[in-house]
Scaffold this active site. Structure first.
Site, PDB file in Angstrom:
ATOM      1  N   HIS A   4     -11.563  26.599   5.685  1.00  0.00           N
ATOM      2  CA  HIS A   4     -10.333  25.858   5.381  1.00  0.00           C
ATOM      3  C   HIS A   4      -9.781  26.295   4.020  1.00  0.00           C
ATOM      4  O   HIS A   4     -10.032  25.637   3.003  1.00  0.00           O
ATOM      5  CB  HIS A   4     -10.606  24.355   5.373  1.00  0.00           C
ATOM      6  CG  HIS A   4     -10.844  23.783   6.728  1.00  0.00           C
ATOM      7  ND1 HIS A   4      -9.830  23.256   7.500  1.00  0.00           N
ATOM      8  CD2 HIS A   4     -11.978  23.663   7.463  1.00  0.00           C
ATOM      9  CE1 HIS A   4     -10.331  22.828   8.648  1.00  0.00           C
ATOM     10  NE2 HIS A   4     -11.634  23.071   8.655  1.00  0.00           N
ATOM     11  N   GLU A  30      -6.934  25.918   2.834  1.00  0.00           N
ATOM     12  CA  GLU A  30      -5.985  24.943   2.274  1.00  0.00           C
ATOM     13  C   GLU A  30      -6.632  24.027   1.239  1.00  0.00           C
ATOM     14  O   GLU A  30      -5.931  23.433   0.404  1.00  0.00           O
ATOM     15  CB  GLU A  30      -5.349  24.105   3.389  1.00  0.00           C
ATOM     16  CG  GLU A  30      -6.258  23.117   4.089  1.00  0.00           C
ATOM     17  CD  GLU A  30      -6.979  23.680   5.302  1.00  0.00           C
ATOM     18  OE1 GLU A  30      -7.356  22.890   6.190  1.00  0.00           O
ATOM     19  OE2 GLU A  30      -7.174  24.911   5.361  1.00  0.00           O
ATOM     20  N   CYS A  60      -9.817  27.473  11.223  1.00  0.00           N
ATOM     21  CA  CYS A  60     -10.909  26.747  11.893  1.00  0.00           C
ATOM     22  C   CYS A  60     -10.692  26.762  13.415  1.00  0.00           C
ATOM     23  O   CYS A  60     -10.893  27.786  14.053  1.00  0.00           O
ATOM     24  CB  CYS A  60     -11.027  25.337  11.334  1.00  0.00           C
ATOM     25  SG  CYS A  60     -12.601  24.532  11.740  1.00  0.00           S
ATOM     26  N   TYR A  79      -4.623   9.801  12.514  1.00  0.00           N
ATOM     27  CA  TYR A  79      -3.436   8.940  12.546  1.00  0.00           C
ATOM     28  C   TYR A  79      -3.618   7.720  11.644  1.00  0.00           C
ATOM     29  O   TYR A  79      -2.656   7.182  11.110  1.00  0.00           O
ATOM     30  CB  TYR A  79      -3.142   8.472  13.973  1.00  0.00           C
ATOM     31  CG  TYR A  79      -2.458   9.507  14.827  1.00  0.00           C
ATOM     32  CD1 TYR A  79      -1.232  10.056  14.441  1.00  0.00           C
ATOM     33  CD2 TYR A  79      -3.026   9.940  16.019  1.00  0.00           C
ATOM     34  CE1 TYR A  79      -0.603  11.016  15.224  1.00  0.00           C
ATOM     35  CE2 TYR A  79      -2.398  10.899  16.808  1.00  0.00           C
ATOM     36  CZ  TYR A  79      -1.185  11.428  16.412  1.00  0.00           C
ATOM     37  OH  TYR A  79      -0.556  12.372  17.182  1.00  0.00           O
ATOM     38  N   GLY A  82      -7.971  26.941  14.849  1.00  0.00           N
ATOM     39  CA  GLY A  82      -6.920  27.935  15.064  1.00  0.00           C
ATOM     40  C   GLY A  82      -7.467  29.338  15.227  1.00  0.00           C
ATOM     41  O   GLY A  82      -6.900  30.158  15.957  1.00  0.00           O
ATOM     42  N   MET A  83      -8.586  29.648  14.548  1.00  0.00           N
ATOM     43  CA  MET A  83      -9.246  30.938  14.752  1.00  0.00           C
ATOM     44  C   MET A  83      -9.887  30.988  16.131  1.00  0.00           C
ATOM     45  O   MET A  83      -9.824  32.006  16.837  1.00  0.00           O
ATOM     46  CB  MET A  83     -10.310  31.179  13.684  1.00  0.00           C
ATOM     47  CG  MET A  83     -10.970  32.547  13.807  1.00  0.00           C
ATOM     48  SD  MET A  83     -12.432  32.814  12.794  1.00  0.00           S
ATOM     49  CE  MET A  83     -13.724  32.307  13.920  1.00  0.00           C
ATOM     50  N   GLY A 113       1.408   5.547  -3.908  1.00  0.00           N
ATOM     51  CA  GLY A 113       1.252   6.841  -4.560  1.00  0.00           C
ATOM     52  C   GLY A 113       0.276   6.790  -5.722  1.00  0.00           C
ATOM     53  O   GLY A 113       0.430   7.530  -6.693  1.00  0.00           O
ATOM     54  N   SER A 128       0.846  -1.195   0.000  1.00  0.00           N
ATOM     55  CA  SER A 128       0.000   0.000   0.000  1.00  0.00           C
ATOM     56  C   SER A 128       0.882   1.246   0.000  1.00  0.00           C
ATOM     57  O   SER A 128       2.107   1.153   0.080  1.00  0.00           O
ATOM     58  CB  SER A 128      -0.919  -0.002   1.220  1.00  0.00           C
ATOM     59  OG  SER A 128      -0.157  -0.039   2.411  1.00  0.00           O
ATOM     60  N   ARG A 143     -18.514  22.807  13.791  1.00  0.00           N
ATOM     61  CA  ARG A 143     -19.771  22.882  14.548  1.00  0.00           C
ATOM     62  C   ARG A 143     -19.835  24.141  15.408  1.00  0.00           C
ATOM     63  O   ARG A 143     -20.899  24.535  15.854  1.00  0.00           O
ATOM     64  CB  ARG A 143     -19.906  21.684  15.491  1.00  0.00           C
ATOM     65  CG  ARG A 143     -20.026  20.342  14.852  1.00  0.00           C
ATOM     66  CD  ARG A 143     -20.254  19.250  15.899  1.00  0.00           C
ATOM     67  NE  ARG A 143     -19.990  17.934  15.349  1.00  0.00           N
ATOM     68  CZ  ARG A 143     -20.835  17.265  14.575  1.00  0.00           C
ATOM     69  NH1 ARG A 143     -22.001  17.804  14.275  1.00  0.00           N
ATOM     70  NH2 ARG A 143     -20.521  16.072  14.104  1.00  0.00           N
ATOM     71  N   GLY A 148      -2.773   7.815  -5.714  1.00  0.00           N
ATOM     72  CA  GLY A 148      -3.488   9.087  -5.779  1.00  0.00           C
ATOM     73  C   GLY A 148      -2.704  10.143  -6.527  1.00  0.00           C
ATOM     74  O   GLY A 148      -3.252  10.881  -7.357  1.00  0.00           O
ATOM     75  N   LYS A 194      11.947  -8.070 -18.692  1.00  0.00           N
ATOM     76  CA  LYS A 194      11.609  -9.228 -17.864  1.00  0.00           C
ATOM     77  C   LYS A 194      10.180  -9.106 -17.339  1.00  0.00           C
ATOM     78  O   LYS A 194       9.408 -10.075 -17.359  1.00  0.00           O
ATOM     79  CB  LYS A 194      12.603  -9.335 -16.714  1.00  0.00           C
ATOM     80  CG  LYS A 194      12.422 -10.576 -15.849  1.00  0.00           C
ATOM     81  CD  LYS A 194      13.482 -10.630 -14.761  1.00  0.00           C
ATOM     82  CE  LYS A 194      13.292 -11.855 -13.875  1.00  0.00           C
ATOM     83  NZ  LYS A 194      14.297 -11.907 -12.776  1.00  0.00           N
TER      84      LYS A 194
END
Length: 537
Positions: A506, A508, A380, A55, A382-383, A17, A14, A461, A19, A224
């Site tokens: 967001h 980003e 978010c 994670y 962070g604000m 790459g 897995s 939320r 994606g 091969k």
């Protein structure tokens, strides 16, 4: 069938790459004047990754229509101009839910509901829905997981059936890993042979094999693989580990001429792709840049970079556009010594997140930045960190907090949005997707965007409490962006500070290498100025 379909599967291991490969192919095909659509099929049973641990899964990428998706869709966005929506993603959880819903509604007229044909038919329906919605010349379908996994079997069977019905319009790429054994001093093709054998056993014969390796494969090795995997020599392609950046991938695939091979096999005769603008940016990445800044990224999942993937990439985009190198320093807000490292940074970014763990550490980071004049960008959560710190230490509202962290706070400057408290389910119930925002003229964010009306994507939320907005403004924390529909506070700026900005959305999720997000550019510009002023002290 009015469109061509490229299926991308993976084998051996897995995290190959796939994606990035799919995103790079989309870019190459778009540069050949083809309209491309993309679809990610994930074998896990979660309905979406919205409630999954970062994670385990990395970040959750949000589309304009408010769908929480796999981080690979972020790669699709950053490399190409494809339209991403609810039609661009499907999981086993969604597929099974659709089938079970239909069974309960009596759609199957008493039939025994089985993986074949009901689940496989539903997967084929998802593919056709994506094509119908986007009307592409080419649809790229990435299948998550690894060939050989039990979870992937229904998807592979659906692809086999789809290819049988539309053979002339389908192209299958199998991506594998070719390991180099240092002790033996050679690469080993056997894992690739076995992976292709497994795929052929399911009934899918790949049209091309894309081999990832640490070092370039010789022609002998390619021959091969060609011989034992039953594909022509010309259908074996190689991508090596990138030296500087993931954005080298399209250039690598272009040199391999894989997109030309695909389009010729599918009967799409197009012009050669033009990557001149992309090459200029990659040259900047490869060569030393005249300026450099250090950005402290303060979070609680910093040991796993994929948890903040879009943030890392957006910082890189902005810095590159300013001809500036950037050193991103992940800082764990639970580490008792992280402030010492933050003091040496030229800017601080606190990204989105949930939960009380690491919360107080983030507040101390915001306090340090406000007092020292270090550029601060809060996204978010962070604000919300910025607002709570300001309420506590500038407005003297003792124990001010977010009700997410303390239900009994005497000063709930951040509170749950109306209607959220009554919701029982956690998945897909937040304020999700793109919403408009009106900016105040004469502000840093207005200067960055160069316009007053913007659209940004949300996933939250909680919001700034209306009851405290006037007090915040009276003490120098200005509300400079609001949602015109509900009047929600979307952006705050601190007065008398070089660059202390918090956004509830967001940004980003909209940044690209070619078109970096204006707020990230403004943040890096402020960090550059701070760095230069610091060096003259």
């Amino acid at each position: 069938m009015p469109f061509k379909c490229i299926f991308l599967t993976g084998g051996v291991v897995s995290s190959l790459g796939k994606g990035l490969t799919a995103a790079s192919l989309a870019l190459l095909l778009e540069r050949q004047n083809l309209k491309v659509a993309m679809l990610k099929l994930d074998p896990y049973l979660n309905v979406d990754p919205g409630t999954m641990n970062p994670y385990e899964h990395g970040e959750v990428y949000v589309t304009n229509d408010g769908i929480e998706t796999d981080l690979d869709l972020g790669h699709y966005h950053r490399f190409s101009s494809v339209n991403l929506s609810k039609y661009s993603t499907a999981t086993s959880g969604q597929i099974y839910a659709r089938v079970i819903k239909r069974e309960r509604e009596g759609v199957y007229l008493g039939s025994t509901v089985q993986v074949i044909p009901h689940i496989t038919n539903e997967i084929i329906e998802v593919i056709l829905e994506c094509a119908k919605e986007n009307q592409p010349d080419v649809l790229i379908v990435e299948i998550g997981g690894t060939v050989g996994d039990i979870e992937s079997l229904p998807f592979l069977e659906a692809i086999r059936q789809f290819r049988c019905e539309h053979a002339a319009n389908c192209f299958s790429i199998h991506m594998t890993y070719v390991p180099y054994l240092k002790a033996a001093g050679e690469v080993k093709t056997k894992p690739t042979q076995h992976s292709v054998q497994s795929l052929r056993g399911i009934g899918i014969i790949p049209d091309a094999i894309l081999c990832r390796s640490e070092t370039p494969l010789s022609n002998e090795v390619k021959k091969k693989i060609s011989l034992f995997c039953n594909v022509p020599d010309s259908a074996v392609f190689n991508v090596v580990d990138v030296e500087h950046s993931i954005y080298e991938m399209p250039l690598m695939l272009s040199r391999e001429k894989i997109s030309t091979f695909i389009t010729e096999k599918l009967g799409l005769f197009t012009k050669q792709e033009d990557l001149s603008d992309w090459k200029i940016l990659i040259e900047r990445l490869r060569n030393p840049l005249p300026n450099k800044v250090r950005i402290g990224l303060v979070g609680k999942y910093v040991q796993h970079k994929d948890a903040y993937k879009s943030v890392f990439e957006s910082i890189t985009h902005a810095a590159l556009s300013l001809n500036c190198a950037v050193d991103i320093l992940p800082l764990d807000s639970e580490d008792p010594h992280f402030l010492e490292a933050l003091e040496e940074c030229d800017g601080c970014l606190v990204p989105g997140g949930f939960g009380i763990r690491g919360w107080e550490g983030k507040i101390t980071a915001a306090k340090l930045c406000r007092e020292r004049g270090i550029p601060y960008f809060g996204i978010c959560l962070g604000m919300q960190v910025l607002v709570v710190e300001y309420a506590r230490n500038v407005m003297d509202l003792e124990k001010a907090n977010s009700t997410e962290m303390d239900q009994d706070t005497p000063h709930p400057v951040i509170c749950m949005m109306d209607g959220q408290a009554a919701l029982v389910a956690t998945g897909g119930t937040m304020r999700l997707g793109a919403y408009p925002c009106t900016l105040s003229p004469g502000t840093k964010v207005y200067e960055a965007y160069g316009q007053s009306e913007i659209m940004e994507r949300h996933r939250h939320r909680y919001e700034v409490n209306f009851d405290y907005i006037q007090q915040l403004k009276d003490h120098g924390l200005n509300i400079v962006g609001r949602c015109p529909q509900q009047g929600l506070c979307e952006i705050v700026e601190t007065e008398n500070h070089p660059w202390m900005v918090g956004v509830q959305f967001h940004p980003e999720f909209l940044s690209k290498l070619i078109t970096p997000h204006p707020l990230f550019v403004g943040f890096i510009q402020a960090a550059l100025l701070y760095s230069k002023n610091k060096s003259h002290v």
